[in-house]
Design an enzyme around this catalytic site. Structure first.
Site, short mmCIF file in Angstrom:
data_model
loop_
_atom_site.label_atom_id
_atom_site.label_comp_id
_atom_site.label_asym_id
_atom_site.label_seq_id
_atom_site.Cartn_x
_atom_site.Cartn_y
_atom_site.Cartn_z
N ASP A 290 19.55 44.18 35.80
CA ASP A 290 18.13 44.76 35.46
C ASP A 290 18.52 45.65 34.20
OD1 ASP A 290 15.64 45.51 35.08
OD2 ASP A 290 16.13 46.93 37.11
N HIS A 291 17.51 45.77 33.28
CA HIS A 291 17.92 46.65 31.95
C HIS A 291 17.67 47.85 32.63
CE1 HIS A 291 16.48 42.98 29.68
NE2 HIS A 291 17.71 43.10 29.41
N TYR A 465 12.06 47.28 34.71
CA TYR A 465 11.16 46.45 35.73
C TYR A 465 11.81 44.90 35.28
CZ TYR A 465 8.50 50.75 34.90
OH TYR A 465 8.19 52.00 34.84
N HIS A 466 12.97 44.69 35.00
CA HIS A 466 13.35 43.36 34.89
C HIS A 466 14.50 42.91 35.63
CE1 HIS A 466 12.38 44.60 30.01
NE2 HIS A 466 11.20 44.17 30.93
N PRO A 467 14.22 43.11 36.97
CA PRO A 467 15.42 42.31 37.95
C PRO A 467 15.31 40.67 38.00
CG PRO A 467 13.43 43.00 39.14
CD PRO A 467 13.04 43.46 37.77
#
Length: 542
Positions: A290-291, A465-467
């Site tokens: 994730d980021h 919010y980038h998993p």
């Protein structure tokens, strides 16, 4: 009995339901645990900050972060038709060509190079500004260029003063630089995949959409997925069978959870929870990437940002403007401008991404400023080396899984996060902002030494919010699906969402997830997804 059962009506699931049902000779059933996308805030671009938490999200939190001073982080994941594309900030970026080439060349994912997936990006896109070899027009996904807020323009000027070149199109020839983000909007309204792909085809007789149903497990008989067990909102349980395939599109958290509840995953972990092992796949739930976002917040000298619309009379005026013309603050996603740049100059492509918000306290957990008028610049390291996991808390499908992002476990990631904060401060200190900024609110003047910057990063880190990555595509014992997205060792079962990414892309992840939905649809139908890849490759100089 439907031919295809799709579990999860999110960014990829809606794409697949629309594409597969184009064939009138097959039937498609789409299952979504959340409700229909009727909440008015979904469709107002500015409304994302009101719906990233609450009933349209799963309400997840991470496990305490070992490198984050034991902090837990709110972890929004969409629980509504459209999934993440219904609750996100609508920023439209794809990443670098090198991201996808690495999937193909280094991860063994044949068919996923940039030349091969670019036609799918183009096919999905309805761009109101750009054309040419990198963009499409007439596709289901609306992509728009808005009218930036005056303070967003100041940010882009300041970034240029700091040495970043202006970039008109982050999805074109060059990603590096500063500019304005395009958004997944059309006509001043959000264009989720539920809106762009699914809504226009809901009248097809071969497509059924059921919302408010929780999928408890995949039904597997003799090594083949034959259907799913679901529970409806009134508590009734039933088994829905699939004639051809079960297609899991529940996202980077939901998909590994469902596989493990179905007996597909690390054998020892399943045994801990009393789940019979159907297929020992050690990689299920592993490889979480994730980021990790860090926000820098400033207090302004006056009402120069969107914060002024928190006052009732300004809010009323904004609402009236939107109702009358479909324009104004309500039509903005707030995250209008940004940049891609380097922390580590040894990297071939930018390794940091920035988002500028002409407002403070927009993101959950990031406070407002004392004076009431502020702005925010956040940044994150694009290609983290740390890897986390998604594991079961219990065998109860109603229990949230354990999400351990393991952020900053690799010191390299922490170093890049510090780079992002320092570059943010440099941009915000430029002359373009001089008359607008009163003071730096977060982190403030107390952060000066490297240790202080590292401590601040650990304390302020949150998800972007980038998993991705928890059902990794590829080969070897840690891979979960092959390059055609078929689950290793189980017939009739594919995973078709962001969880299959072997590596995180250098951008926001919604557009790549839409592409995955397009690609998966072609794979299921047996089409050659990259039929025009050679021509596209020539056009972009590949």
């Amino acid at each position: 009995m439907p031919d295809y059962v799709i579990v999860g009506g999110g960014s990829a699931g809606c794409v697949m339901a629309a594409r597969l049902s184009e064939d009138p000779d097959v039937s498609v059933l789409l299952l979504e645990a959340g409700p229909r996308d009727t909440d008015r805030y979904i469709h107002m671009p500015v409304g994302f900050f009101k719906i990233s938490a609450g009933p349209l999200s799963w309400g997840y939190e991470t496990e305490p972060g070992k490198a984050l001073e034991g902090r837990t982080i709110v972890y929004p994941q969409g629980r509504v038709l459209g999934g993440g594309s219904s609750i996100n900030a609508q920023v439209f970026t794809r990443g670098c060509p090198e991201d996808y080439d690495a999937w193909a060349e280094e991860e063994g994912c044949s068919g996923w190079s940039f030349r091969e997936v670019l036609p799918l990006f183009i096919r999905s896109e309805d761009n109101d500004t750009f054309a040419g070899p990198y963009h499409g027009h007439g596709g289901p996904l609306g992509v728009s260029s808005g009218t930036p807020h005056p303070l967003t323009r100041v940010f882009v000027q300041a970034a240029q003063e700091a040495g970043l070149p202006f970039t008109a199109d982050f999805n074109g020839l060059r990603q590096a630089g500063t500019g304005y983000y395009q958004t997944t909007t059309r006509g001043g309204r959000r264009c989720s995949t539920a809106v762009g792909y699914l809504k226009p085809v809901l009248g097809r007789p071969n497509l059924t959409v059921r919302t408010g149903v929780l999928t408890r497990r995949i039904v597997i008989e003799n090594g083949r997925a034959v259907g799913v067990e679901i529970v409806t909102e009134d508590g009734a349980s039933e088994v829905v069978r699939a004639e051809r395939e079960v297609l899991v599109c529940a996202g980077a958290i939901g998909s590994p959870k469902l596989l493990m509840l179905s007996g597909i995953g690390p054998a020892a972990h399943l045994a801990e929870h009393g789940i019979a092992v159907v297929r020992d796949l050690p990689g299920v739930g592993q490889n979480l990437q994730d980021h990790t976002n860090i926000d820098v917040v400033y207090e302004l000298t006056g009402p120069y940002s969107f914060d002024k619309y928190k006052k009732p009379h300004w809010k009323l005026m904004a609402g009236l403007e939107y109702l009358a013309f479909g324009k104004g603050p309500v039509a903005s996603n707030i995250v209008e401008g940004g940049a891609f740049w380097w922390g580590d100059r040894a990297e071939k492509t930018p390794d940091l991404q920035f988002h500028f918000l002409p407002g403070a306290g927009v993101e959950k957990g990031v406070g407002s400023v004392p004076g009431g008028n502020g702005c925010t610049l956040n940044s994150y390291h694009l290609r983290p080396r740390s890897r986390g996991s998604v594991t079961l808390r219990s065998a109860d499908p109603n229990d949230a899984p354990r999400i351990d992002t393991n952020a900053f476990a690799d010191p390299y990631d922490l170093a890049r996060a510090v780079d992002g904060v320092k570059i943010s401060q440099e941009i915000m200190s430029q002359g373009a902002f001089k008359r607008f900024i009163r003071r730096e609110h977060i982190p403030g003047s107390g952060v000066r030494t490297l240790r202080e910057y590292q401590d601040f990063a650990r304390q302020a880190a949150r998800t972007a919010y980038h998993p991705v990555g928890t059902c990794r595509m590829g080969h070897g014992e840690d891979a979960v699906v092959d390059p055609e997205l078929r689950v290793h060792g189980i017939e009739g079962l594919r995973v078709c969402d962001s969880s299959i990414m072997p590596r995180l892309v250098s951008s926001n992840t919604n557009a790549p997830t839409v592409m995955i939905g397009e690609k998966a649809s072609d794979l299921v139908r047996g089409n050659r997804a990259g039929a025009s890849a050679a021509e596209v490759g020539l056009a972009v100089g590949a």
